[in-house]
Design an enzyme around this catalytic site. Sequence first.
Site, PDB file in Angstrom:
ATOM      1  N   GLU A 176     -24.767  24.823  16.445  1.00  0.00           N
ATOM      2  CA  GLU A 176     -25.738  25.813  16.422  1.00  0.00           C
ATOM      3  C   GLU A 176     -25.960  27.185  15.570  1.00  0.00           C
ATOM      4  OE1 GLU A 176     -28.246  28.197  17.114  1.00  0.00           O
ATOM      5  OE2 GLU A 176     -28.568  27.766  19.388  1.00  0.00           O
TER       6      GLU A 176
ATOM      7  N   CYS B 180     -31.509  33.452  18.864  1.00  0.00           N
ATOM      8  CA  CYS B 180     -31.381  32.575  18.102  1.00  0.00           C
ATOM      9  C   CYS B 180     -32.800  32.279  17.373  1.00  0.00           C
ATOM     10  CB  CYS B 180     -30.630  30.575  17.841  1.00  0.00           C
ATOM     11  SG  CYS B 180     -31.226  29.636  19.598  1.00  0.00           S
TER      12      CYS B 180
END
Length: 500
Positions: free
Chosen positions: A240, A274
């Site tokens: 990720e 993020c």
Amino acid sequence: MPPALDDALITRNPATAEEVGRAAVTPPEAVAQVVERARAAQARWGETPWSERRALLDRWRRILSRDADAWADQIRAEIGKPAGEAAASDVIPTLDALRWAVVRGGAALADERIGPSWQRWLLTPTGRLRWKPLGVVGMIGTWNYPLFLNAVPIGQALAAGCGVVWKPSELAVATADLLQASLLEAGAPDGLVGLVHGRGDVGRALLESPIDKMVFTGSVETGRRALETAAARGVPAVVELSGFDPAVVLADAPLESTVRSILWSSFVGCGQTCVSVKRALVVGDPEPWVRAFAGAIRGLRVGDPAGPGVDVGPMITERARSGFDRTIREAVAAGAELVVGGRSIEGEGWFYAPTLLRSNSPEPEQALEGAFGPVLLVRGFSDVDSAVSAANASRMALGASVWGRDRRAARAVARRIVAGTVGVNEAVVPTASASAPFGGFKASGFGRTHGVLGLREFVAPQVLFERRAGGFRPQLFPYSDGGMVDRFLRVYRRLFHPRA
């Protein structure tokens, strides 16, 4: 082998620079031994019934829940988030994800019967799909959500029957030690979850050890280097990486409520998230939106989150702040107009003024891509197609959102956006879903965490076929009397595969 005593990682409160955590560095040459201990423990753990795995996860969840307030305070001190934000975005989602594993993990890992259907005519036996633990997971952790982004994959791996060796971020060692202690208190078998502290050399040593799966959360550049190391050994991975999330604002979006929602989605966690919104792509005249965002940003209270009423805390380090400031300046040099902020806040702590940029071209967006801090860029578009094209132009595709009153129209736009998670009139919050898979497209990574798909990242499918001994098996040698088989196959083709 115990960690070395002559080297230490020290974390500091980013609002005050006071020491928060200290951890001895694990020698790189000792990492493989930690992995081997985990492998020995996993050989036993992988054979334990689901009820025992479930019991461990449930004890761990209850321990974390018992200490929820302490966790929020710890995250505030080490990462710099307001405690309420830490509770809502880090602690509660972790508890929810572990509860999902406790309640639904057994069904997700249960054996499945695979019937032969029409292939029964070919004497194809019935199969049973089983989910086999992969083995030992090597995990490189992150700092910005030090409980949620680390505890959840550890919990999923344990639920799947795997062992774990993880290296937390060197910026969150105190939180990592607390997490490890909570696992031990819950009764995790000795060696099953190993913790190694260190910098990049320790991370490389972990990835070069005999692990069976890699989990990585971090930047695109570091993640790609980690992937190269894992790929050289044929180790699969869940990664990720960064996002550069767009918010497509349709012409019918209500201004006040949309501004409030996007504002929070941009500056939660000081923008060090993020999936935070970095680009507001406005269909129509952007000026009312620029004015509204500017006013809302000026109203944010920036300061030490230990104090009352603070909305935005500090950035994690001075290095992070300096790098972010360079990125803002590069975006301005590329043509962005600085509307609000764009400067470090002098004084104690690593604070940066929440920043609003306005742009009329794609070049500032390209310069801003990958920015990890408190910034929102607003750009106007004459039509939806142009806005969608801009949303999809980034090499990153982790999350996105579409905003408008007409949900059917917004949903149609959302389906055109390339991203792992797309919200309609919502951003950031859906990533806390315990059931929905989370991950990105393109440079934002691959593989998924959370829910059934996240749990199954840590297992491999094995199909067991069986039939009674002996019996009719016309496919066997010798082929000299193949007439009967040929005639049967012609009939089979006519029944199930007719000619064009």
